[in-house]
Every structure is written in structure tokens, then in C-alpha cells.
Design an enzyme around this catalytic site. Structure first.
Site, PDB file in Angstrom:
ATOM      1  N   ASP A 119     -29.918  -2.348  39.154  1.00 27.96           N
ATOM      2  CA  ASP A 119     -30.648  -2.462  37.888  1.00 27.96           C
ATOM      3  C   ASP A 119     -32.165  -2.314  38.026  1.00 27.96           C
ATOM      4  OD1 ASP A 119     -31.502  -4.983  38.935  1.00 27.96           O
ATOM      5  OD2 ASP A 119     -29.788  -5.993  38.011  1.00 27.96           O
ATOM      6  N   HIS A 134     -26.886  -0.400  47.212  1.00 23.45           N
ATOM      7  CA  HIS A 134     -25.909   0.361  46.426  1.00 23.45           C
ATOM      8  C   HIS A 134     -26.573   1.391  45.511  1.00 23.45           C
ATOM      9  CE1 HIS A 134     -22.950  -3.227  47.037  1.00 23.45           C
ATOM     10  NE2 HIS A 134     -23.006  -2.439  48.078  1.00 23.45           N
ATOM     11  N   CYS A 142     -26.890  15.362  42.466  1.00 18.84           N
ATOM     12  CA  CYS A 142     -25.937  16.459  42.252  1.00 18.84           C
ATOM     13  C   CYS A 142     -25.012  16.539  43.459  1.00 18.84           C
ATOM     14  CB  CYS A 142     -26.681  17.787  42.068  1.00 18.84           C
ATOM     15  SG  CYS A 142     -25.544  19.203  42.044  1.00 18.84           S
ATOM     16  N   SER A 241     -21.262 -13.205  45.704  1.00 15.59           N
ATOM     17  CA  SER A 241     -20.033 -13.817  46.223  1.00 15.59           C
ATOM     18  C   SER A 241     -19.653 -13.172  47.552  1.00 15.59           C
ATOM     19  CB  SER A 241     -18.896 -13.643  45.217  1.00 15.59           C
ATOM     20  OG  SER A 241     -18.623 -12.266  45.056  1.00 15.59           O
TER      21      SER A 241
END
Ligand code: ZN
Length: 296
Positions: A119, A134, A142, A241
Site C-alpha cells: 500500500d 511483495h 509488463c 501473522s
């Protein structure tokens, strides 16, 4: 086979405490490397996957890499839903937890930040050199020519290609966004959505520059994280977690090297057995208290 999305707590490992002393002590000593997860962004209005209000509990099933790359319809569904989710994401603002991490990095007490979040909120709070384990929803890659571009550019192109979609977007404004920028959207709205190809090679399939479930983190990025964890005096896990191996492996690495692992998370984690301490308090509250305590 679907990748691991959930894990059953075994009760092994350190019991939870509501005393932030262990976090204060670790931060005061410096050399802290932070590993953050979706729990750090829940106070910004982005739900996590596995917490009390987690998206998986609402039946959200994140798309896998295999689905995205293998099926045109899956990509259509992804981009239609993402078109709404991404805008909701851009409205989110950093919270007290993000600001505290940035302040502690400024003070030299936090020496590195690895985030599992896509985010961009940790960077928006002013933290520099954040490793986005990530990837980021801000960028698009692409799959054919490898060109990287801004999600904002794609937003414009998708809007031009889907003029009526604005109304749909308006009707679903209240839809809850998920931690991967996905929202729930009826299939009939999805089926009319037009996906656009890469603007550079003209044919390539575009993919958000994020690591999907079932996809590996690029090896160079893992190596950079491993180096950082090697230098840590403490590995501080904030709001994860640790269900997926991509983050859990750094907890194992630290523990195997004798580096203390301190976890702040609402609920047990898969890393508890390797942790010295686990604190169960809201992150904004804990981290603001830590900043107050360590500030001279
Ligand atoms: Zn291309």
C-alpha cells in the site's frame, strides 16, 4: 494446489503480553530491523487478511499467480476490481504506527524496514529505503517486455477504455477494499470491463508489480532482506501473522543467528516459537508509546 493462506495456531512459543516494555528496550538499544505486515495498515482503514476483521474471514480469496497469468478472464476480473480498489487505496493515509516507524528510523534506532504491504503507506509516512517484499500497487510491470510503469498511468488508460465504468465505480464506492487492493464486484460488471495491453510493446500482458500468492519473491530482493536481517540487533515484527514463508523465513534466520525476535501482533503468529516476546496491543498505541519513551 492453492498456496498457504491460513495456518492453525499450535499454542507453541512465547505467551502474549500487554506490556510494551520489551519493544521499548529493543528500540532503545538500536539496530532494529522492522518486518511489517497488514496489521500495521488496519488503522489506516485497510483490513488485513487474517485478523478479527480480516478479509479472508469475509470470504475474500486472493487471486493466485497461476490464475492471473493462466486465464484471460481472471485478469479481466483482477483489473476491474483493482480499478475500484486502487482508488480506495490511494485515499488511505499513514497512521500513528507508520509515523512512529519513520520517526525511529530518522532517529537512527531503526536501521532497516522490510514491509510485506503493497500500500506504500510506510513510505508515505516518510520512511526511506523501505524494502517492499511483495512489491507495490503503485507500479505495473509488463510480462512480455518487462517495462515498469506507474499505476496512475494505467488508471487513466483503463478509464478511457471503460467510459461507463465510472458509474459502476460510484455504485460500489462503499465496497470494502482488501489488503491486496481488491474489492468485491458483481460478475456482470466484471465481464464488460476492457483490459488494455502494455503501452510500450503494445501486446504484452500487464501485471501489478506485486508478488501474488503462489509467486516467489524475486531472489535479489530476498538476498537484500537477508543481508539486512544479518545486521539486526533485534528483528521487530509489526502486524503480521507470519503465515506465509516469504516473511517467516527472516524470523527463522534471526532466531538461528541468536538475534532476538520481538513481535507486536493482535493474535498468535506462526513465528511465536522463534520469538523472545510477543506483545498484543494496538500498533499505533504501542509504537507511539515507544517513540515517547525513547525520545530524549
Ligand atoms: Zn510490454
Amino acid at each position: 494446489m492453492r498456496p498457504t493462506l491460513t495456518w492453525e495456531p499450535t499454542g507453541e512459543g512465547v505467551p502474549a503480553s500487554t506490556d510494551p516494555a520489551a519493544v521499548v528496550e529493543a528500540v532503545e538499544a538500536g539496530g532494529v530491523v522492522v518486518l511489517s505486515g497488514a496489521g500495521l495498515s488496519t488503522e489506516s482503514g485497510i483490513p488485513d487478511y487474517r485478523g478479527e476483521q480480516g478479509s479472508l474471514r469475509r470470504g475474500h480469496l486472493p487471486m493466485t499467480y497461476q490464475e492471473f497469468t493462466g486465464e484471460e478472464q481472471a485478469r479481466q476480473r483482477y483489473w476491474a476490481r483493482s480499478q475500484l480498489g486502487w482508488r480506495a487505496m490511494t485515499r488511505a493515509r499513514p497512521n500513528a504506527g507508520h509515523r512512529a516507524v519513520a520517526a525511529l528510523a530518522d532517529a537512527g534506532l531503526v536501521t532497516g524496514v522490510i514491509t510485506q504491504n503493497v500500500d506504500g503507506l510506510q513510505q508515505a509516512a516518510g520512511a526511506r529505503d523501505v524494502i517492499e517484499l511483495h512489491g507495490s500497487l503503485d507500479r505495473v510491470t509488463c510480462l512480455t517486455c518487462g517495462n515498469l510503469s506507474d499505476r496512475a498511468d494505467l488508471d487513466r488508460r483503463l478509464r478511457e477504455a471503460n467510459p461507463g465504468f465510472e458509474d459502476t465505480a460510484e455504485r460500489h464506492r462503499a465496497a470494502r477494499v482488501n489488503p491486496d487492493g481488491d474489492v468485491d464486484l458483481p460478475e456482470d460488471a466484471v465481464r464488460t470491463f476492457r483490459v488494455v495491453p502494455c503501452a510500450v510493446c503494445r501486446t504484452g500482458v500487464l501485471k501489478p508489480d506485486v508478488v501474488f500468492f503462489g509467486e516467489n519473491v524475486p531472489p535479489g530482493r530476498v538476498a537484500a532482506c537477508r543481508l539486512l536481517v544479518d545486521t539486526a540487533a533485534t528483528l521487530l515484527v509489526l502486524g503480521s501473522s507470519l503465515t506465509v514463508m516469504s516473511g517467516l523465513r527472516f524470523v527463522r534466520q534471526a532466531a538461528q543467528a541468536g538475534t532476538p525476535v520481538v513481535i507486536v501482533n493482535q493474535g498468535p503468529t506462526r513465528g511465536d516459537r522463534w520469538a523472545r516476546h510477543r506483545v498484543e496491543l494496538p500498533l499505533g498505541e504501542v509504537m507511539s508509546a515507544v517513540v515517547d519513551r525513547v525520545r530524549p
